[in-house]
Scaffold this motif. Structure first.
Motif, short mmCIF file in Angstrom:
data_model
loop_
_atom_site.label_atom_id
_atom_site.label_comp_id
_atom_site.label_asym_id
_atom_site.label_seq_id
_atom_site.Cartn_x
_atom_site.Cartn_y
_atom_site.Cartn_z
N HIS A 47 78.15 -80.93 -52.43
CA HIS A 47 76.98 -81.02 -51.56
C HIS A 47 76.66 -79.67 -50.92
O HIS A 47 75.51 -79.21 -50.92
N THR A 48 77.70 -79.02 -50.33
CA THR A 48 77.50 -77.73 -49.66
C THR A 48 78.57 -76.76 -50.14
O THR A 48 79.76 -77.08 -50.13
N LEU A 49 78.12 -75.60 -50.54
CA LEU A 49 79.01 -74.56 -51.03
C LEU A 49 78.83 -73.33 -50.15
O LEU A 49 77.73 -72.77 -50.06
N VAL A 50 79.92 -72.90 -49.49
CA VAL A 50 79.86 -71.74 -48.59
C VAL A 50 80.54 -70.57 -49.27
O VAL A 50 81.75 -70.60 -49.52
N LEU A 51 79.77 -69.53 -49.58
CA LEU A 51 80.27 -68.35 -50.26
C LEU A 51 80.51 -67.25 -49.23
O LEU A 51 79.58 -66.80 -48.56
N VAL A 52 81.76 -66.84 -49.08
CA VAL A 52 82.15 -65.86 -48.06
C VAL A 52 82.74 -64.63 -48.72
O VAL A 52 83.64 -64.74 -49.56
N SER A 85 84.16 -85.25 -59.70
CA SER A 85 82.98 -85.03 -58.87
C SER A 85 83.37 -84.70 -57.44
O SER A 85 84.33 -85.26 -56.90
N TYR A 86 82.62 -83.75 -56.85
CA TYR A 86 82.79 -83.39 -55.44
C TYR A 86 81.55 -83.82 -54.65
O TYR A 86 81.19 -83.19 -53.66
N ARG A 87 80.97 -84.90 -55.08
CA ARG A 87 79.74 -85.38 -54.46
C ARG A 87 79.94 -85.60 -52.95
O ARG A 87 80.90 -86.21 -52.51
N GLY A 88 79.00 -85.06 -52.17
CA GLY A 88 79.02 -85.22 -50.72
C GLY A 88 79.93 -84.27 -49.98
O GLY A 88 79.93 -84.25 -48.74
N ARG A 89 80.71 -83.47 -50.69
CA ARG A 89 81.73 -82.64 -50.03
C ARG A 89 81.23 -81.22 -49.74
O ARG A 89 80.27 -80.74 -50.33
N THR A 90 81.94 -80.58 -48.81
CA THR A 90 81.67 -79.18 -48.45
C THR A 90 82.87 -78.33 -48.83
O THR A 90 84.01 -78.67 -48.51
N VAL A 91 82.61 -77.23 -49.52
CA VAL A 91 83.66 -76.32 -49.98
C VAL A 91 83.36 -74.92 -49.46
O VAL A 91 82.22 -74.44 -49.57
N LEU A 125 89.24 -72.59 -49.85
CA LEU A 125 90.00 -71.82 -50.84
C LEU A 125 89.94 -70.35 -50.44
O LEU A 125 88.88 -69.72 -50.48
N LEU A 126 91.09 -69.79 -50.04
CA LEU A 126 91.16 -68.43 -49.52
C LEU A 126 91.60 -67.47 -50.63
O LEU A 126 92.78 -67.15 -50.77
N THR A 127 90.63 -67.02 -51.42
CA THR A 127 90.96 -66.12 -52.54
C THR A 127 90.85 -64.65 -52.18
O THR A 127 91.29 -63.79 -52.95
N ALA A 128 90.27 -64.32 -51.03
CA ALA A 128 90.01 -62.91 -50.69
C ALA A 128 91.32 -62.12 -50.64
O ALA A 128 92.33 -62.57 -50.09
#
Length: 365
Positions: free
Chosen positions: A77-82, A48-54, A138-141
Motif C-alpha cells: 500500500h505504502t512504500l517509503v524510499l529513504v 501479497s503485501y496488500r494494505g501494508r507499509t514498508v 528494512l535497513l539496507t543503508a
C-alpha cells in the motif's frame, strides 16, 4: 630416535591439521555458508503485501532498490524510499514497470536523509510520525570505505553509518511500528548483516580500559580500515541481538514495548557499486568471487528476512532458513562485549539524542 620423534610429530600434525583448519574457517571464513548462498536461488515467500507499509533505508542501493521493486509488485500500500540521495528516479522506475505490468501503483514516499549525522536520523524519526502503520522496516543503508574518514559526530564514518545511525533509526522507529489491519503478523524490523564480520573478528578485541566503541572508531588506515566494514556490522549485530532480547522480555508489554519481530538478514555477496572497490584488492576480490551471486537473489533474501514470522525473532535469516551467530559472539567474551556495546551506545544517544531516552526507559528500566 630423532627420526622416530620426527615421525611422531608429523603424525600429530597430520591428525591435528584438519581440525585446526576447520576451526580456522569456522572463525574467519564461513565457506560452507558462502557456497550455499552462491548457489541459492530464493524466491519471495509472501504472495501479497496488500494494505501494508514498508520503509527501506539505502533504497537507491543495489539491494534496497531491488527490494523496493519486489514490494511494489506485490500490492504494497505504502512504500517509503529513504536514502542520502534523492530516490525520485527509483520511484519513476517503479511506476513505469508497474504500468507496463498493468498493476496498480502504491503510494510512494521519497525521503532524503543524511546518515552521517544524528540530526539526519532524527529527521527520519519525525517524518515517520505521519505514517499510520509501519509493517516492515528494512535497513539496507551502508558504506564501505578503505580510507579513514570522520563523521560530523566524531566517529569513523563506517561505524557512524553502518552501526550508530542504523541503530538510532531503529530506536526512533520502534514506537512507530504497528501492523496494518490487513497484516495478521507483528511488524518486522530487519538489519542487514554480512559475512565480513568473520574475518574482522580477530580485530574486535576489547580494551582493558576506556570506551570499546571509541577504541574501534579510533582506527588507522591499512588493515584496520580494511576490516572496518565488518567491525561495524559486528557491532550492529551485537545491538540487534540485545535489542531482540529486551523486546521479548516478559515485562516488555507492561513497559509499553510494542510486539515486534527484530532480526537480521544475511543477503550473501554480490558485485554491486558498494563492493566494486574490492575489485582492486586481491584477497577481497577472491573472497567476493567465491560467494558472489545475482543481486536480485540477495534482495529477495532480504525481503524474506523482513517478512519473517515471529519465529524469526532474534535470528539471522539466510534465504529460506536461519543461520548461527559468529563463534566469537557466542562465547562468554562475546556476551560481555554485547553488553558493553549496548551501554556505551545508550550513553552516546541519551547525551546527543534526547528523544530516545523514553525508548531506552521502556527497554531497560
Amino acid at each position: 630416535m630423532t627420526g622416530l620423534s620426527l615421525g611422531v610429530i608429523l603424525a600429530i600434525v597430520a591428525i591435528l591439521f584438519p581440525f585446526l583448519l576447520s576451526r580456522f574457517f569456522a572463525e574467519y571464513f564461513p565457506w560452507r555458508s558462502l557456497s550455499k548462498q552462491r548457489h541459492g536461488r530464493p524466491t519471495v515467500i509472501t504472495k501479497s503485501y496488500r494494505g501494508r507499509t514498508v520503509l527501506i533505508t539505502g533504497a537507491n542501493g543495489a539491494f534496497g532498490s531491488r527490494a523496493a521493486k519486489i514490494f511494489a509488485s506485490r500490492d504494497v500500500h505504502t512504500l517509503v524510499l529513504v536514502d542520502v540521495r534523492d530516490c525520485g528516479h527509483l520511484k519513476q522506475q517503479i511506476l513505469a514497470e508497474l504500468n507496463e505490468m498493468k498493476k496498480p501503483a502504491p503510494r510512494i514516499l521519497v525521503w532524503q536523509i543524511d546518515m552521517l549525522s544524528f540530526a539526519g536520523c532524527q529527521e527520519l524519526g519525525r517524518k515517520s510520525q505521519e505514517l499510520e502503520n509501519l509493517d516492515h522496516v528494512l535497513l539496507t543503508a551502508g558504506i564501505l570505505s578503505f580510507k579513514r574518514q570522520v563523521s560530523p559526530e566524531g566517529w569513523e564514518t563506517s561505524l557512524q553509518v553502518n552501526f550508530l545511525s542504523s541503530a538510532l533509526i531503529c530506536l526512533l522507529l520502534l514506537p512507530r511500528l504497528k501492523s496494518s489491519p490487513e497484516n495478521p503478523s507483528p511488524p518486522v524490523l530487519t538489519f542487514v548483516t554480512s559475512f565480513g564480520i568473520y574475518p574482522s573478528s580477530f580485530t574486535m578485541g576489547m580494551p582493558k580500559q576506556g570506551s570499546y566503541l571509541k577504541h574501534l572508531s579510533n582506527n588507522k588506515d591499512g588493515l584496520q580500515q580494511a576490516h572496518q566494514y565488518g567491525r561495524s556490522k559486528a557491532l550492529l549485530l551485537y545491538f540487534a541481538r540485545e535489542l531482540a532480547i529486551k523486546v521479548a522480555a516478559p515485562s516488555a508489554k507492561q513497559r509499553g514495548i510494542p510486539k515486534v519481530t527484530i532480526n537480521s538478514a544475511d543477503p550473501g555477496s554480490a558485485w554491486t557499486p558498494l563492493t566494486d572497490p574490492n575489485q582492486k584488492q586481491l584477497i577481497p576480490r577472491l573472497i567476493t568471487n567465491f560467494g558472489a551471486r545475482d543481486p536480485q537473489f540477495c534482495a529477495t533474501a532480504l525481503v524474506n528476512g523482513v517478512s519473517a514470522s515471529e519465529a524469526g525473532h532474534g535470528k539471522i535469516m539466510q534465504d529460506f532458513d536461519t543461520t548461527s551467530y559468529p563463534p566469537f559472539m557466542e562465547r562468554k567474551t562475546g556476551h560481555v562485549a554485547q553488553q558493553r556495546v549496548w551501554e556505551e551506545l545508550r550513553a552516546e544517544f541519551e547525551t546527543k539524542v534526547p528523544e530516545v531516552r523514553s525508548v531506552f526507559k521502556m527497554l531497560c528500566d
